[in-house]
Design a protein around this motif. Structure first.
Motif, PDB file in Angstrom:
ATOM      1  N   HIS A   1       1.731  -1.410   0.174  1.00 27.88           N
ATOM      2  CA  HIS A   1       0.004   0.471   0.233  1.00 27.88           C
ATOM      3  C   HIS A   1       1.230   0.984   0.240  1.00 27.88           C
ATOM      4  CE1 HIS A   1      -2.114   2.964   1.842  1.00 27.88           C
ATOM      5  NE2 HIS A   1      -3.196   2.752   1.081  1.00 27.88           N
ATOM      6  N   TRP A   2       1.271   1.383   0.921  1.00 23.41           N
ATOM      7  CA  TRP A   2       2.517   2.466   1.010  1.00 23.41           C
ATOM      8  C   TRP A   2       3.609   2.497  -0.317  1.00 23.41           C
ATOM      9  CZ3 TRP A   2       8.399   2.343   1.080  1.00 23.41           C
ATOM     10  CH2 TRP A   2       8.427   3.870   1.057  1.00 23.41           C
TER      11      TRP A   2
ATOM     12  N   ARG B   1       0.560   4.242  -3.231  1.00 21.29           N
ATOM     13  CA  ARG B   1       0.771   5.765  -2.904  1.00 21.29           C
ATOM     14  C   ARG B   1       2.124   6.112  -3.320  1.00 21.29           C
ATOM     15  NH1 ARG B   1      -3.682   7.048  -3.075  1.00 21.29           N
ATOM     16  NH2 ARG B   1      -2.591   9.408  -2.084  1.00 21.29           N
TER      17      ARG B   1
ATOM     18  N   GLU C   1       1.042   8.891  -6.067  1.00 22.53           N
ATOM     19  CA  GLU C   1       1.358  10.627  -6.195  1.00 22.53           C
ATOM     20  C   GLU C   1       2.148  10.868  -7.381  1.00 22.53           C
ATOM     21  OE1 GLU C   1       1.846  10.909  -2.466  1.00 22.53           O
ATOM     22  OE2 GLU C   1      -0.266  10.281  -1.510  1.00 22.53           O
TER      23      GLU C   1
ATOM     24  N   ASP D   1      -7.547  13.121  -5.728  1.00 20.03           N
ATOM     25  CA  ASP D   1      -6.069  12.480  -5.367  1.00 20.03           C
ATOM     26  C   ASP D   1      -6.643  11.380  -3.821  1.00 20.03           C
ATOM     27  OD1 ASP D   1      -3.569  11.627  -4.523  1.00 20.03           O
ATOM     28  OD2 ASP D   1      -4.423  12.238  -2.341  1.00 20.03           O
TER      29      ASP D   1
ATOM     30  N   GLN E   1      -8.741   7.633  -4.417  1.00 17.47           N
ATOM     31  CA  GLN E   1      -7.921   6.933  -4.403  1.00 17.47           C
ATOM     32  C   GLN E   1      -7.394   6.722  -3.116  1.00 17.47           C
ATOM     33  OE1 GLN E   1      -7.230   5.376  -7.132  1.00 17.47           O
ATOM     34  NE2 GLN E   1      -8.768   6.611  -8.282  1.00 17.47           N
ATOM     35  N   LYS E   2      -7.152   7.247  -2.454  1.00 16.00           N
ATOM     36  CA  LYS E   2      -6.531   7.281  -1.123  1.00 16.00           C
ATOM     37  C   LYS E   2      -7.575   6.399  -0.508  1.00 16.00           C
ATOM     38  CE  LYS E   2      -3.837  10.699   0.906  1.00 16.00           C
ATOM     39  NZ  LYS E   2      -2.778  11.340   1.210  1.00 16.00           N
TER      40      LYS E   2
ATOM     41  N   SER F   1      -7.652   3.089  -1.554  1.00 15.94           N
ATOM     42  CA  SER F   1      -6.630   2.071  -2.019  1.00 15.94           C
ATOM     43  C   SER F   1      -6.616   1.497  -0.039  1.00 15.94           C
ATOM     44  CB  SER F   1      -5.719   2.834  -0.923  1.00 15.94           C
ATOM     45  OG  SER F   1      -4.285   2.089  -0.891  1.00 15.94           O
ATOM     46  N   TRP F   2      -7.893   2.443   1.150  1.00 15.29           N
ATOM     47  CA  TRP F   2      -8.121   1.910   2.676  1.00 15.29           C
ATOM     48  C   TRP F   2      -8.576   1.183   2.257  1.00 15.29           C
ATOM     49  CZ3 TRP F   2      -4.005   2.333   5.492  1.00 15.29           C
ATOM     50  CH2 TRP F   2      -2.941   3.167   5.531  1.00 15.29           C
TER      51      TRP F   2
END
Length: 460
Positions: free
Chosen positions: A25-26, A29, A33, A154, A157-158, A161-162
């Motif tokens: 995930h990190w 991301r 970005e 953004d 998307q975040k 993603s979570w």
């Protein structure tokens, strides 16, 4: 609270899954970005290039920057024309500038753009006229998102993603729990079986489901349980046989002594001889048990050297010849002149005496015993084969068991204690050999002993 092995395995696998999930995930991301900012940067650079080309044409038409000075509408009309025609000719990225831009002349005097200072690391595109730079189109580097649409995209998307991370965590937890329980199910069966085995339940068995390490461990556990159950049965049978063998001579001795004490019998030489016979029987039984226990423990002393088996057989036959003759039995030998092996002469003599004693007790009167020594490619074979009576296949399979005697009466006078062949087997195995029984061509039993030695035989 103690955590079991299932919980530990679950925590280990789940922690590994979470570490991989968070790392992915990190990484995603950061990649998104940076990729999104690079996309915006390339979009701006493309727009700056197209704007610079359009301004070059306008500069040729006007010959100076008077048409643009303090007239931002000219630039906005050019940009809008790009966006209106992007689908058909220019193939532009989505509409809109993602950063601040400026148009300056060759002396870097601002013509159009934001009133703030122009950053030194801005993106620049030159405007040419007659092979000279007459101006620049400049844009601020997109280090972060500034437009609301980009920021909202953004954030969306975040959140997505979570949400994927949360769903993946639940899925990883469920799969890890099922996996840990499935992997440890054979271990739990082994633990339960081990507890039963430790409590003395030798009938415990576990299901061997698979051919992996746990499956082979379950099979080994079952083999161990079978061996322990068999040993326990042999121990109980051994104790029963020992008590039986000791009870009868002791009862006879007690009866004889009580008769002497009550005056029923007189202490004559015949009565004393009867008592000595029973004592001899007890002594022989105790000695056999002692020899057997020593051989089982590997405590029998073996002083091995090069010995002549033919000489030892002759000595043993000579010692038994009178007893065989008294019973009407014939001893026939087929022996070479010499047969040398590396062994203990005393133990080998004990082996030969036990085999002769076994044939003497079990062979009917008028029969015979044949003894022979044969060379093998890498060893020596000694055989005993006597005449009737014979034994069944089931009796042959048990003939070397302790206290086992083929006749059903268990008469000590004819059958002995049933330990001679068991001791003989231990002696043979201590010399690295093998012993087995089969049917004799004369109708009795053939005992064959193979020793791994190199022979030096000379035909007699």
């Amino acid at each position: 609270m103690r955590i079991g092995i299932t919980g530990k395995l679950f925590m280990a696998i789940f922690a590994t899954c979470m570490l991989v999930l968070i790392t992915m995930h990190w990484g995603v991301r950061i990649s998104f970005e940076r990729g999104f900012i690079d996309y915006i940067k390339q979009s701006n650079e493309q727009r700056i290039t197209m704007l610079g080309d359009a301004l070059e044409e306008q500069y040729r038409l006007h010959g100076n920057w008077a048409f643009l000075r303090n007239n931002d509408q000219v630039v906005y009309r050019i940009v809008r024309s790009f966006e209106q025609n992007s689908d058909s000719s220019h193939n532009l990225p989505p509409k809109g500038w993602r950063s601040q831009f400026w148009i300056v002349d060759s002396q870097y005097r601002r013509l159009v753009g934001h009133s703030g200072p122009i950053p030194k690391e801005s993106t620049r595109h030159p405007i040419h006229y007659n092979n000279q730079i007459v101006g620049w189109v400049m844009a601020a580097p997109p280090e972060k998102l500034t437009r609301n649409a980009d920021i909202n995209f953004d954030r969306q998307q975040k959140r997505t993603s979570w949400l994927i991370v949360a769903l993946s965590t639940l899925l990883a937890a469920a799969v890890t729990w099922l996996l840990s329980r499935g992997l440890l199910a054979p271990v739990k069966r082994l633990v339960a079986g081990t507890h039963r085995l430790a409590a003395g339940d030798f009938s415990a068995r576990v299901a061997a489901s698979g051919q992996d390490e746990l499956g082979r461990l379950a099979q080994d556990f079952n083999h161990l349980a079978i061996s322990l159950e068999k040993n326990e049965q042999m121990r109980r049978a051994f104790m029963a046989d020992v008590s039986h063998e000791l009870r009868t001579p002791l009862a006879v001795l007690r009866g004889e002594l009580e008769a002497l004490q009550d005056g029923v019998r007189q202490p004559t030489p015949a009565s004393i001889s009867s008592l000595l016979a029973e004592v001899s029987t007890l002594t022989k039984l105790v000695d056999d048990l002692h020899q057997l226990s020593l051989s089982d423990l590997g405590a029998l002393a073996y002083r091995k050297s090069s010995v002549d088996c033919v000489h030892l057989v002759h000595i043993a036959v000579a010692a038994f010849r009178e007893r065989f003759h008294a019973k009407g039995l014939e001893i026939v030998t087929h022996l070479p002149e010499q047969a040398t092996l590396f062994g203990d002469a005393d133990r080998l003599n004990q082996l030969f005496n036990n085999l002769l004693e076994n044939s003497l007790r079990y062979t009917d009167a008028g029969g015979k015993l044949e003894i022979g020594i044969e060379p093998l490619p890498e060893g020596l074979r000694i055989y005993w084969q006597d005449s009737k009576p014979g034994v069944s296949d089931e009796q042959l399979a048990r003939i070397f068991e302790r206290f086992y005697r083929t006749e059903g009466s268990r008469n000590r006078a004819s059958g002995g204690a049933g330990l001679g062949l068991a001791i003989s087997q231990n002696i043979v195995e201590a010399h690295g050999g093998t012993i087995h029984a089969q049917h004799s061509p004369f109708g009795g039993v053939r005992i064959t002993v193979d020793f791994p030695v190199t022979l030096n035989n000379k035909a007699s």
